[in-house]
Design a protein around this motif. Structure first.
Motif: not given
Lengths: 425, 425
Positions: B340, B343-345, B365-367
């Motif tokens: 997680n 995510m930003d990059i 969905l953070r899979r």
């Protein structure tokens, strides 16, 4: 003579060119964000819309009965049909589903500026996720849809219905009384809101504080108002994560937190947002959306859903108000056979240009050169090709630039390379 | 659960991709022929359609009454609305007018293969010219619209109602009795036609000759049958000029002269044509058109008019029957943040690709990686980009080709140049 039905419109080629330009740009933006297009019928069973919006919608819906006695209705919006489609045929698809659409909708309403009985909507639904990154992407998509078509001045407002509800509870308003207040909050009628809260027995100091918070863009102040209530804290933190992604990853700095965004419909839950074009004055809202819960109502298995709709007609009004320069419809080449014996060769020249993707027209009325050039001007032709017997004898034609009036004699075989023009996309 | 209305359809992303492909190709062809798009409302006053087609159309029209008691109808076809638009607002425009359109039409009919209650038409009207070159161009346009989308096997039939009428007069059938025969001619029911002509007192030899001529593609034979009647001769010569232009200037060799083309509607005059896709069997007609006279009926000043309509749905069935390979919907890049914190990059990388016009999706969905790759496969992603902390520390990511499974570590700044993919049109 037959008349067009009241509140509907015919679109001229000039208007269609604007509309297709906006649609093309929007479709590209949807697609680069990984969304895929779907389409549903122009009418649905009437119950679909009353189930979603209540019987009040009957007032402004076009309905009719089919021969088996079933009540049908021209769709007043597209979320209900798309969710019906999802429940019916897409529940087993891999999640998240990212779906977009364009389509006509119908509203039996008094026609006014920017509001028509047939109007066009663009929109999307994101089904199967409720992470902050999903919501941030959804808001960014709405923002870039409008930015990428060339709008300069738009205002993005972001609210949260759960946070608003917590604020009202903090104020001492129970859930069942909150509904009376939301229309006033939605329309920013703070004076009326103040007096209604007063009659509900809320103290003046608390009311003033609340009305201030409705207008603040500072999430910390909202949190203070909520007295650091734990469940609200988690909500605010999630909102802050969304804002943080918008700012840093999507490079969208000019959003406004605004807890008076309500959207006025029961099925919205949590995040809500709107995008306005201030240039349009009172009727300025171009886009509205958020997270909602509609799938269980339509018989499907509950799953997070969010989406938004963009008013296509009003978006075009906003571009026009900003004096946006739309791409102009034009015919690149107009071919003039000097006499009727030149028709065969003229058509061949036209066909060769058309095969290259160059919009080409040709005189179909056997007019003389003067009248043909006048017509070429009227249809915005960039260049004309005069096909006369003397030139053709030398395998040449005369190419005329319609803006400068400049003429040159060129070989027929060199025509495509001399026509320095963009192909159609 | 709510059901879709009978005879209507939902279109999945796969189906929409086919439909948008065909529409895009057709729009380009219309535009390169110098046609410009218009649009009219989804419904009109009911009288517009009964004026054009008679009261029999009431049987198969969706009509409803608005609140001021006016009878409205969902449009069953597009020529009447377009001519209404012309009479209302375009009579003063420079001629010829070359107008095209796409739109949904509605027919309250028993649903069957290739026939739906909501169906899509493409079409055009050419207003203000009746020269042979204008008609040849119109037929060529219809032909290339279907050819340019990728149809291999189509059959173009060309007839002429004036010539057919002359033939019937030569046979001794007066104008008022001709109408009884045209449905049989239209459906090539030559046996029934023969017996009806027999009851009308026509001699067997003459009837056989006539039925032969209805099936010949040789204009000289038609002329002989007409006994070189002067006015017919001019008609045949005009038809031959059209055919000559098709053959030599438009390079269309495979047309068929066919005097049994009737089109069955009173307002057609002179030239008529149809294009079939034999691969579809009984329901094979994709396109029908010709010259017609409708403007005076709608209150406008009489002026030559011609046009045609293409059944969009049946055209897609024909492409499918020919096993045409449609462009596949796909997402070019799917981005997988390994955890997680990535995510930003990851979103930044996605946004940079999207700015380049490359369709890019990202896990929302953070899979874990395995599940993300499975999803990437399901949405037809060509490549995935795995964004993990170790790579990112060195300003790198892992690029994976989803077809070959091949992986390489590349610099973040090199991503756009490494993604060798076509931009969206």
């Amino acid at each position: 003579m037959f008349r067009i039905p009241r509140g509907t419109r015919d679109f001229t080629p000039e208007e269609m060119e604007k509309r297709r330009y906006v649609e093309r740009q929007m479709r590209t933006t949807f697609q680069v964000f990984g969304y895929r297009e779907i389409q549903t019928p122009m009418f649905e069973t009437l119950e679909l819309f009353t189930a979603k919006s209540g019987d009040t919608i009957l007032e402004e819906i076009y309905s009719f009965t089919d021969k088996s006695g079933r009540k049908l209705a021209l769709r007043p919006e597209l979320t209900a049909p798309v969710i019906r489609f999802y429940v019916d045929k897409m529940q087993m698809s891999p999640k998240p589903l990212k779906l977009f659409y364009f389509g006509s909708c119908f509203r039996y309403d008094r026609p006014q500026r920017g509001r028509y009985r047939e109007f066009r909507q663009a929109g999307c639904e994101l089904i199967g996720t409720n992470t902050p990154e999903a919501y941030a992407e959804l808001i960014a998509l709405a923002y870039f849809l409008l930015k990428n078509i060339g709008l300069k001045n738009i205002r993005l407002n972001i609210g949260d219905l759960d946070v608003l509800s917590s604020m009202l509870r903090t104020l001492g308003i129970p859930k069942d009384k909150q509904k009376q207040l939301t229309p006033l909050i939605d329309k920013s009628q703070f004076k009326d809101l103040t007096s209604m809260l007063h009659t509900m027995g809320i103290k003046k100091k608390k009311i003033d504080e609340f009305v201030d918070i409705l207008q603040t863009t500072d999430t910390q102040k909202i949190l203070e108002f909520l007295n650091k209530n734990t469940s609200s804290k988690a909500k605010i933190e999630e909102l802050e994560k969304i804002l943080d992604l918008l700012r840093n990853s999507f490079d969208i700095k000019n959003y406004h937190v605004n807890m008076s965004i309500v959207r006025g419909l029961d099925y919205y839950k949590g995040l809500v947002f709107e995008i306005d074009a201030p240039v349009l004055g009172a009727e300025k809202q171009l886009c509205g959306g958020g997270a909602y819960e509609l799938i269980p109502l339509f018989g499907g298995k509950n799953i997070p859903t969010a989406g938004f709709a963009i008013g296509f007609d009003r978006t075009i009004l906003a571009l026009e108000a900003e004096k946006f320069v739309f791409p102009k419809p034009k015919t690149d080449i107009f071919i003039v056979p000097i006499n009727n014996d030149m028709m065969d060769i003229s058509i061949k020249i036209a066909q060769n240009l058309r095969k290259e993707g160059i919009p080409t027209d040709i005189d179909l009325l056997r007019r003389d050169v003067r009248k043909s050039l006048k017509y070429a001007n009227a249809i915005n032709a960039e260049k004309t090709i005069l096909v006369g017997p003397k030139d053709v004898e030398k395998n040449c034609v005369t190419l005329r630039d319609m803006r400068t009036g400049e003429q040159q004699i060129i070989k027929i075989k060199d025509i495509p390379s001399k026509i320095k023009t963009k192909k159609l996309q």
